[in-house]
Design a protein around this motif. Structure first.
Motif, short mmCIF file in Angstrom:
data_model
loop_
_atom_site.label_atom_id
_atom_site.label_comp_id
_atom_site.label_asym_id
_atom_site.label_seq_id
_atom_site.Cartn_x
_atom_site.Cartn_y
_atom_site.Cartn_z
N ALA A 1 59.16 35.69 116.87
CA ALA A 1 57.88 36.27 116.47
C ALA A 1 57.23 35.49 115.34
N LEU A 2 58.02 35.15 114.32
CA LEU A 2 57.46 34.49 113.14
C LEU A 2 57.10 33.04 113.39
N SER A 3 57.66 32.44 114.45
CA SER A 3 57.31 31.06 114.77
C SER A 3 55.84 30.92 115.17
N ALA A 4 55.20 32.05 115.47
CA ALA A 4 53.75 32.01 115.75
C ALA A 4 52.96 31.61 114.51
N ASN A 5 53.56 31.81 113.31
CA ASN A 5 52.88 31.47 112.06
C ASN A 5 53.20 30.06 111.57
N GLY A 6 54.22 29.43 112.15
CA GLY A 6 54.62 28.10 111.68
C GLY A 6 56.12 27.91 111.82
N PRO A 7 56.65 26.81 111.30
CA PRO A 7 58.08 26.51 111.44
C PRO A 7 58.97 27.57 110.82
N VAL A 8 60.07 27.87 111.50
CA VAL A 8 61.06 28.85 111.05
C VAL A 8 62.45 28.24 111.22
N THR A 9 63.30 28.45 110.23
CA THR A 9 64.70 28.04 110.34
C THR A 9 65.55 29.25 110.69
N LEU A 10 66.42 29.12 111.68
CA LEU A 10 67.32 30.19 112.09
C LEU A 10 68.75 29.71 111.86
N TRP A 11 69.44 30.38 110.93
CA TRP A 11 70.83 30.00 110.64
C TRP A 11 71.79 30.82 111.49
N ALA A 12 72.73 30.10 112.13
CA ALA A 12 73.76 30.74 112.95
C ALA A 12 75.11 30.17 112.53
N ARG A 13 76.12 31.00 112.52
CA ARG A 13 77.46 30.50 112.21
C ARG A 13 77.89 29.45 113.23
#
Length: 313
Positions: free
Chosen positions: A18-30
Motif C-alpha cells: 500500500a505505502l509503495s504507492a507513495n514512493g520507495p519502501v524497505t521491507l525487512w524480513a528475517r
C-alpha cells in the motif's frame, strides 16, 4: 521521509504494498529468500518500489519505522535491537498485550527507545484487502500531535485513509481486546449457537473492552471508533479473521493449525491477569482464556456465562 517496515508477515507485506504507492519502501524480513512473492501473502507480487532485505541495520536507516511484529515477539526484538530504533518515528501495528509485562506495545517501545516518537496504527483491516488496494480506514494514534500529523500525511494513500487520535492507550487496547472477543464470537458460531448469541457476545464484549480500557486511561470515544468498535465488528463477523476461525474451531471441537499466529489467545491470558490485578470483572475474556488453554469445556463455559447473576445493563 523514508519508510521501512520491520516484519514481513501478511500484514507488514500488505502495508509495504500500500505505502509503495507513495514512493520507495524497505521491507525487512528475517529470511528474504522468497524474492518478490511472499508465501505469507499468496497471490501478491511486490511492486518494484519495495526493497526487501534481511539486513536490519540497512532497514533501520529509514526515519519512519513500522513495526509489524507479533505482540508477543516485540519485547524480545526490542531487547536485542532497541539501539537501532531509538530516535526514530516508531509506529506499532501489533494488536496484543505483552504476557510478561501486561502492557501494550507502545509502553514497550517508549521504555526501550526513550528518544523515539511513538505511534500506533490500528483499526479494521485484513492484509489481503490492503494488498489488493481495497479502501481501508485506520486509526493513527500519537501523543505528539505535530508528529502525528506528519505521520498521518506520510502513511495515507488514495485507498488507505488514516484518522488521527491522541489516545494511544485507547487505540492499542481496542485493537488488542477485540481479538479476545472475536475468539468468543467464533466459539458461538462454531458451537452452533446462532447469530443472536453472537450479537450478544459482541455487545457484552464491547462493554468489557470499554470498561477495562477506561480503567487503564483510555477515552471512551476511542473505543467507539475504528480501533475499537470498527475492528471488533470486522473480526467478529468474518472468517478472514484468524481469531474468529480459532474460536470457531474451539466451538466445533475441531483442531486448529498451531502454525497460525492467534494474537487473541495470548492476549486473553494477559487480559485475565490484568483484570484480576485491576479488580475489573471481564467474564467473557476470562472464559476465552480458559478455552484457549483447554481448562474448561465449551459447554461449561456457555453454562457459566448464561447462569451468572442477573444484572442491569
Amino acid at each position: 521521509m523514508s519508510v521501512a517496515i520491520l516484519g514481513a508477515g501478511a500484514f507488514g507485506t500488505a502495508l509495504a504494498v500500500a505505502l509503495s504507492a507513495n514512493g520507495p519502501v524497505t521491507l525487512w524480513a528475517r529470511d528474504a529468500a522468497w524474492g518478490r512473492d511472499n508465501p505469507r501473502l499468496p497471490g501478491v507480487t511486490l511492486p518494484d518500489a519495495i526493497r526487501v532485505t534481511d539486513d536490519l541495520g540497512s532497514a533501520t536507516q529509514a526515519g519512519t519505522l513500522l513495526l509489524a511484529l507479533p505482540a508477543q515477539a516485540l519485547g524480545g526484538f526490542l531487547a536485542d535491537h532497541a539501539a537501532l530504533l531509538d530516535g526514530k518515528r516508531l509506529v506499532s501495528t501489533a494488536k496484543g498485550i505483552d504476557l510478561t509485562r501486561l502492557t501494550g506495545p507502545s509502553t514497550l517501545l517508549s521504555e526501550a527507545c526513550p528518544q523515539a516518537t511513538i505511534a500506533v496504527l490500528t483499526g479494521p483491516s485484513f492484509a489481503a484487502d490492503i494488498a489488493r488496494g481495497l479502501p481501508t480506514a485506520l486509526t493513527l494514534a500519537c501523543a505528539d500531535r505535530k508528529a502525528g500529523l506528519t505521520l498521518q500525511h506520510q502513511l495515507s494513500t488514495p485507498v488507505l485513509r488514516l484518522y488521527l487520535s491522541g489516545d494511544i492507550i485507547g487505540a492499542e487496547l481496542g485493537g488488542a481486546l477485540k481479538n479476545v472477543i472475536a475468539i468468543a464470537a467464533g466459539v458461538v458460531i462454531g458451537a452452533g449457537l446462532g447469530d443472536s448469541a453472537r450479537a450478544a457476545i459482541i455487545t457484552r464484549g464491547f462493554a468489557e473492552m470499554t470498561r477495562l480500557a477506561i480503567r487503564l486511561g483510555a477515552r471512551s470515544g476511542t473505543l467507539a471508533g475504528l480501533s475499537g468498535l470498527g475492528d471488533l465488528t470486522l473480526t467478529c463477523t468474518s472468517a478472514q479473521s484468524r481469531n474468529f476461525r480459532f474460536g470457531q474451531a474451539i466451538g466445533a471441537r475441531q483442531p486448529f493449525d498451531a502454525a497460525i499466529t492467534v494474537e487473541g489467545a495470548a492476549t486473553a491470558r494477559a487480559v485475565a491477569a490484568l483484570s484480576r490485578k485491576r479488580g475489573e470483572d471481564m467474564p467473557i475474556a476470562a472464559m476465552v482464556a480458559r478455552l484457549a488453554e483447554s481448562s474448561i469445556s465449551v459447554d461449561d463455559a456457555i453454562q457459566h456465562l448464561m447462569t451468572r447473576p442477573l444484572k442491569e445493563e
